[in-house]
Design an enzyme around this catalytic site. Structure first.
Site, PDB file in Angstrom:
ATOM      1  N   GLY A  34      -0.562  42.069 -18.287  1.00 24.60           N
ATOM      2  CA  GLY A  34      -0.674  40.726 -18.877  1.00 24.60           C
ATOM      3  C   GLY A  34      -0.056  39.687 -17.965  1.00 24.60           C
ATOM      4  N   ASN A  35       0.205  38.513 -18.496  1.00 22.64           N
ATOM      5  CA  ASN A  35       0.898  37.490 -17.706  1.00 22.64           C
ATOM      6  C   ASN A  35       1.746  36.625 -18.637  1.00 22.64           C
ATOM      7  OD1 ASN A  35      -0.697  35.043 -18.542  1.00 22.64           O
ATOM      8  ND2 ASN A  35      -2.353  36.305 -17.702  1.00 22.64           N
ATOM      9  N   TYR A  36       2.456  35.652 -18.073  1.00 15.45           N
ATOM     10  CA  TYR A  36       3.475  34.921 -18.827  1.00 15.45           C
ATOM     11  C   TYR A  36       2.947  33.739 -19.649  1.00 15.45           C
ATOM     12  CZ  TYR A  36       6.825  37.447 -15.931  1.00 15.45           C
ATOM     13  OH  TYR A  36       7.550  38.427 -15.309  1.00 15.45           O
TER      14      TYR A  36
END
Ligand code: PMT
Length: 397
Positions: free
Chosen positions: A209-211
């Site tokens: 995923g990412n932030y």
């Protein structure tokens, strides 16, 4: 007269900044609004109802009943009369009661009965403003669709320096004027917005995923909806809530799901704002069971995801506007321009991780908007709500 015939309920609570509410009432009236003041009991300790009713030409409402003749003041009627409720100043106590529905005074019952939008201008000492309970209550109010007019930083009544000072009446007037000016500017428009991250599943418990928090995309959705657009919000996995009758939210998890939802919706749209941080790759294989720890290196092969922006760029009709985002760490402008050309975008919104307070997760962002005709406009660090206003003003008008 920018506020001609607008009905504004001005709520005043027990803060030293209550003295500024007199100027605010005057400015609103000068701009053409009809103002009804509702005060909490402690608000009256800071400024007298006599001053305020002389300014507005209407008796101040504070109690449920008028003691001498038993007249009942209807918070329900006020909720239907108002085009806007503006609470300025709003103390930590009132914010807490509003967030939690503690209807023990006329101002809170009026708030709970309000049919129209609500703006809140907090005023308190810096530590009270920074306290986690205040932060949580303000987030709750935002999630109800209320608009927070952020306090300014500076010298406070305590002589401490920090954030907590109610915004100046002139600035609040501008926020109110802009609010009504933009109200119907996107009516009859259909806008697609992608927001948040995507999760690319490895096994039943793990993902890539990412932030991205979704804050920027949700701010865009709220502002488009407020201006009358019908918004389709395709949201990756985020914890944010959104509540507006003009917003249809489609929750997705992976880039593939976001792609399918966006490609399906786009032909009906007038514009698309692609704010999501979409994973460029996904695991080639998804394990059915949790991968067990071992001594060997685990290699996961990644395959590219479809590019939503590029696909919409190919589908785009001349009447449609396509706006992408670029979050960069180096060679910012060059990379953003390349993305705009490759994906056939009309605009690209550049934010850089090199700017403090910009990009993922923060409540603020700092952007530049680049156009396909070669122009660039830079903006200061602002709240994501204000950044959304700038983006919409520049791209959708
Ligand atoms: O969510 P927040 O925490 O508020 O943070 C906001 C943000 C930083 C995520 C946002 O402002 C932002 O910059 N989003 C774009 C992130 C990015 O860098 O995207 P990109 O460079 O990978 O892609 C460029 C454009 O193509 C973007 O519009 C993206 O949505 C789109 N894209 C990318 C890959 C893909 N498979 N499909 C796409 O549509």
């Amino acid at each position: 007269m920018t506020l001609k015939d607008k009905h504004i309920v001005l709520g005043i609570t027990g803060s030293i900044a209550a003295y500024k509410a007199a100027s605010l009432a005057r400015l609103l009236i000068k701009a053409g609004a009809e103002v009804q003041i509702v005060m909490t009991p402690s608000g009256k300790e800071f400024i007298t109802p006599v001053t305020l009713s002389a300014l507005t030409g209407k008796p101040v409402v504070s109690e449920f009943f008028t003691a001498n003749d038993g007249t009942w003041h209807s918070h329900v009627d006020l909720g239907q009369w108002a085009d806007l409720m503006l609470i300025a100043p709003a103390t930590a106590a009132t914010i807490g009661k509003m967030a939690n529905g503690i209807a023990d005074n006329m101002l809170i019952t009026t708030y709970l009965s309000m049919k129209s939008p609500v703006m809140i201008a907090p005023a308190m000492d810096l530590d009270m403003f920074a306290h986690p309970s205040t932060t949580r209550n303000i987030e709750l109010l935002r999630s109800y669709g209320n608009i927070i007019i952020e306090p300014a930083a500076g010298e406070l009544a305590s002589h401490l320096i920090g954030k907590g000072r109610m915004e100046e009446p002139e600035k609040i007037l501008t926020v109110v004027e802009d609010f009504f000016a933009g109200e119907e500017s996107l009516s009859k428009k259909k806008v697609l917005i992608t927001a948040g991250p995507t999760y690319e599943r490895i096994d039943p418990v793990r993902f890539i995923g990412n932030y991205s928090s979704g804050k920027m995309g949700f701010a865009l959705a709220e502002e488009c909806a407020r201006r009358g657009a019908q918004v389709t919000l395709v949201a990756g996995p985020v914890s944010l809530k959104i509540n507006h009758p003009n917003i249809t939210r489609i929750d997705v998890e992976s880039a593939e799901e976001m792609y399918n939802a966006s490609v399906k919706a786009f032909p009906e749209m007038d514009a698309a704002l692609l704010c999501a941080a979409v994973a460029d790759f996904r695991p080639a294989e998804q394990y059915k069971e949790k991968v067990k720890r071992g001594e060997d290196i685990l290699n996961i092969s990644l395959v590219p995801n479809k590019d939503i922006a590029a696909s919409l760029g190919k589908m785009k009709k001349s009447s449609q506007i396509l706006i992408g985002f670029a979050l960069e760490t180096n060679d910012e402008e060059t990379n953003a321009l390349k993305k705009m050309a490759k994906k056939n975008l009309d605009f690209i919104v550049l934010n850089s991780l090199n700017d403090a307070g910009a990009g993922f997760k923060y409540d603020t962002n700092k952007i530049a908007i680049l156009t396909s005709s070669g122009e660039r406009k830079d903006f200061a660090l602002k709240s994501k709500k204000d950044v959304a206003t700038d983006i919409i003003n520049e791209t959708l008008g």
